[in-house]
Design an enzyme around this catalytic site. Structure first.
Site: not given
Ligand code: G3P
Ligand code: MG
Length: 273
Positions: A138, A262
């Site tokens: 992140k 998901d």
């Molecule tokens: O890695 C794909 C997706 O997970 C990116 O967005 O916010 O779900 O981490 P987020």
């Molecule tokens: Mg992600």
């Protein structure tokens, strides 16, 4: 791949897609990636969600990593613990002991009250020899420093478990991908595309800038031209986060190599028809 086919592809200006993310089977089905684990049925980014991703037969699970106050790589999506635990505050302000004392499951359903925020090592140990893992670093934890930060620590965890061949490292933050490539010349990485970070750069330019091997786009931003460009370069393209059947059909038609969802159960069922 036979040498003759490899040579022909090279002459045509195409390269073979890395086996790791090559469409599977004669039908060329895309890989099924359980997003934050099987987060449709268990609290995201917990061992419960990862176990269910393995059990349902996903090819890979995705998880998100941040750093604790005392420098451990922990698996959680948000910058704060507020949404997905019974605690409050920034992950980077809490020690590993403080983070792992929190209940990371009850917010989803009472039966998950014993779930904890896993370390990256916990999650990888669970996955070893069972399933591939996409580790998303992140942006909140990334710095300009090559050494001592989340990128190097993530690589150390992967190497300590000898799992380099079972993981792909992704990030929206180009610094994380460039640092990972500087630290390791052949670990698989994937550019997470966002208009905010990459502007008008196409997949080829975005991957080349940081030496990444793959390209991940949101399903709402993916275009046929992106799929074509990735495949011309011999690179896999994955799309996130696709939960509705109509969207699954659309991105399969586009020819993407992998789909974050998901609901891996729904995607596996759809692919089996
Ligand atoms: O890695 C794909 C997706 O997970 C990116 O967005 O916010 O779900 O981490 P987020
Ligand atoms: Mg992600």
């Amino acid at each position: 791949m036979p040498l003759a086919l490899f040579v022909v592809l090279q002459l045509l200006g195409a390269s073979p897609i890395d086996d790791f993310m090559r469409p599977i089977g004669p039908s060329g089905d895309p890989h099924v990636i359980a997003h934050r684990g099987f987060s449709g049925v268990a609290p995201e980014n917990t061992l419960a969600a990862f176990r269910r991703a393995i059990a349902v037969g996903a090819d890979m699970f995705e998880l998100d990593v941040l750093l604790s106050k005392d420098g451990h790589v922990v698996v959680i999506h948000d910058e704060t613990v507020d949404r997905t635990t019974d605690g409050t505050g920034k992950v980077s302000d809490l020690t590993l002991d403080e983070l792992t004392a929190l209940d990371a499951g009850s917010w989803f359903a009472p039966e998950f009250e014993d779930e904890r925020i896993p370390t990256l090592a916990h999650a990888l140990r669970l996955a070893k020899d069972q399933i591939l893992v996409n580790i998303e670093i992140k942006t909140e934890a990334v710095t300009d420093e090559l050494r001592g930060g989340i990128v190097e620590k993530t690589l150390e965890v992967v190497n300590a478990l000898t799992m380099k061949d079972s993981v792909v490292i992704s990030s929206f933050d180009p610094r994380a991908l460039a640092q990972m490539r500087a630290l390791d010349s052949d670990i698989r990485t994937a550019t997470l595309y966002s208009e905010r970070m990459h502007g008008t750069a196409g997949p080829g330019e975005a991957m080349k800038a940081v030496g990444s091997n793959g390209f991940n786009s949101s399903h709402s931003q993916v275009e046929a031209s992106m799929v074509e460009e990735c495949h011309r370069l011999g690179r896999p393209i994955a799309v996130y986060t696709v939960n509705e059947e109509a969207d699954m059909h659309r991105v399969i038609e586009l020819g993407v190599d992998a789909i974050f969802t998901d609901r891996p159960d729904r995607l596996i069922e759809l692919l089996s028809k």
